[in-house]
Design a protein around this motif. Structure first.
Motif, PDB file in Angstrom:
ATOM      1  N   GLU A  40       0.819  -1.212   0.000  1.00 15.42           N
ATOM      2  CA  GLU A  40       0.000   0.000   0.000  1.00 15.42           C
ATOM      3  C   GLU A  40       0.851   1.259   0.000  1.00 15.42           C
ATOM      4  OE1 GLU A  40      -3.868   1.855   2.394  1.00 15.42           O
ATOM      5  OE2 GLU A  40      -2.839   0.070   3.144  1.00 15.42           O
ATOM      6  N   GLU A  41       2.060   1.163   0.539  1.00 12.72           N
ATOM      7  CA  GLU A  41       2.940   2.334   0.552  1.00 12.72           C
ATOM      8  C   GLU A  41       3.361   2.772  -0.844  1.00 12.72           C
ATOM      9  OE1 GLU A  41       5.650  -1.276   0.792  1.00 12.72           O
ATOM     10  OE2 GLU A  41       3.679  -0.665   1.571  1.00 12.72           O
ATOM     11  N   LYS A  42       3.136   1.917  -1.843  1.00 15.42           N
ATOM     12  CA  LYS A  42       3.443   2.264  -3.227  1.00 15.42           C
ATOM     13  C   LYS A  42       2.208   2.695  -4.013  1.00 15.42           C
ATOM     14  CE  LYS A  42       7.718   0.799  -2.700  1.00 15.42           C
ATOM     15  NZ  LYS A  42       8.272  -0.342  -3.446  1.00 15.42           N
ATOM     16  N   ALA A  62      -0.465   5.186  -8.806  1.00 12.30           N
ATOM     17  CA  ALA A  62      -1.492   6.060  -9.377  1.00 12.30           C
ATOM     18  C   ALA A  62      -0.875   7.237 -10.113  1.00 12.30           C
ATOM     19  CB  ALA A  62      -2.415   6.557  -8.269  1.00 12.30           C
ATOM     20  N   ASN A  63       0.164   7.840  -9.550  1.00 13.78           N
ATOM     21  CA  ASN A  63       0.807   8.981 -10.201  1.00 13.78           C
ATOM     22  C   ASN A  63       1.467   8.586 -11.518  1.00 13.78           C
ATOM     23  OD1 ASN A  63       0.101  10.864  -8.236  1.00 13.78           O
ATOM     24  ND2 ASN A  63       1.970  10.555  -7.052  1.00 13.78           N
ATOM     25  N   ALA A  64       2.167   7.459 -11.505  1.00 17.57           N
ATOM     26  CA  ALA A  64       2.883   7.039 -12.706  1.00 17.57           C
ATOM     27  C   ALA A  64       1.945   6.632 -13.827  1.00 17.57           C
ATOM     28  CB  ALA A  64       3.822   5.885 -12.373  1.00 17.57           C
ATOM     29  N   LEU A  65       0.768   6.097 -13.469  1.00 15.55           N
ATOM     30  CA  LEU A  65      -0.172   5.636 -14.485  1.00 15.55           C
ATOM     31  C   LEU A  65      -1.183   6.704 -14.895  1.00 15.55           C
ATOM     32  CD1 LEU A  65      -0.792   1.981 -13.262  1.00 15.55           C
ATOM     33  CD2 LEU A  65       0.454   2.717 -15.307  1.00 15.55           C
ATOM     34  N   ALA A 116      -2.505  -1.359  -5.937  1.00 12.68           N
ATOM     35  CA  ALA A 116      -3.491  -0.870  -6.916  1.00 12.68           C
ATOM     36  C   ALA A 116      -4.639  -0.125  -6.263  1.00 12.68           C
ATOM     37  CB  ALA A 116      -4.045  -2.052  -7.705  1.00 12.68           C
ATOM     38  N   SER A 117      -4.582   0.082  -4.984  1.00 12.41           N
ATOM     39  CA  SER A 117      -5.751   0.569  -4.253  1.00 12.41           C
ATOM     40  C   SER A 117      -6.167   2.006  -4.595  1.00 12.41           C
ATOM     41  CB  SER A 117      -5.508   0.465  -2.739  1.00 12.41           C
ATOM     42  OG  SER A 117      -4.392   1.247  -2.347  1.00 12.41           O
TER      43      SER A 117
END
Length: 262
Positions: free
Chosen positions: A220-222, A227-230, A259-260
């Motif tokens: 979840e820490e990623k 979300a920002n990169a995609l 992916a949350s």
């Protein structure tokens, strides 16, 4: 020799495909199965294959899952070229080095040809090495070019694996860093915001020469970084993972936690 392409050349890439798995363990095992299939298919098509490895928790877990797979011997490991996307510029025997972690997880347990395993240079010490990361970067660029066909700067890697940092760094390309705008194929990294501060990394032109780029992310820490990169139109200088795209396919292999926020 693996067929190659000019670094950064080719048509516009397809949008990335996101594959979500239940958790980090399932992700590692599923990515391992996918990787074995990709290597076998590449060898069937071209007689040999090439892979670029990554470090980090999920990257090493993936390699351990390859080793544990019943299908591991389906790959002819003697016909695999093994590269790295980045490396910590520390002595050769440091456990912090990605190549040491990869050897312990997989490479020491499969019959790879040592002449086809290409670790990045290391800091001078008991095992030799060089004094400056720029020297290591230049040497790796020469090695890449030597394995490429004429007119190409790097081989056309079949699969290039990447992890993802919480600020969207991939390899050792950090946001708004010189590496994010480097035009060569390999560059030294100094003053890295994540220890150790000195590293060597492939650049965007080299990453984009891969047939397939797989960004493997757990936790979840990623989630915010994913979300920002995609986000469509994300700036690769500000969000480096947005610039990691394959010539034929880009896969984001993530767990539900990562992916949350999509």
């Amino acid at each position: 020799m693996t067929p190659s392409v000019p670094a950064g050349g080719g048509p516009a890439p397809e949008p990335p495909t996101v594959v979500v798995h239940a958790d980090a363990g399932v992700l590692a095992r599923a990515a391992a199965a996918r990787l074995i299939t990709a290597l076998v298919d590449a060898q069937a098509a071209r007689g040999e294959t090439s892979i670029v490895l990554t470090g980090g928790g999920i990257g090493v877990a993936l390699l351990r899952a390859v080793r544990a797979s019943p299908a591991v011997d389906a790959v002819d490991w003697a016909r695999v070229d093994v590269w790295w996307g980045d490396e910590r510029f520390v002595p050769a025997d440091s456990p912090d080095r990605n190549d040491q972690q990869a050897r312990e997880a997989l490479l020491a347990h499969v019959p790879v040809d040592p002449t086809r395993v290409f670790p990045m240079g290391h800091l001078a010490g008991a095992g030799g090495g060089v004094a400056e990361p720029e020297t290591a970067a230049a040497a790796y660029a020469e090695t890449l070019a030597a394995r490429a066909v004429a007119g190409s700067a790097v081989p056309a890697f079949d699969v290039l694996l990447l992890g993802l940092g919480p600020e969207t760094h991939v390899a050792s390309i950090f946001p708004d860093s010189p590496a994010a705008v480097a035009t060569g194929t390999v560059t030294a990294v100094r003053d890295c915001p994540k220890p150790p501060p000195t590293r060597v990394t492939l650049t965007f032109p080299a990453l984009r020469a891969a047939r397939e780029v797989w960004v493997v992310v757990a936790g979840e820490e990623k989630a915010e970084a994913v979300a920002n990169a995609l986000t469509p139109g994300a700036d690769p200088v500000a969000f480096p993972a947005a610039g990691a795209v394959g010539r034929e396919r880009t896969l984001w292999l993530v767990d539900r936690a990562a992916a949350s926020r999509l």
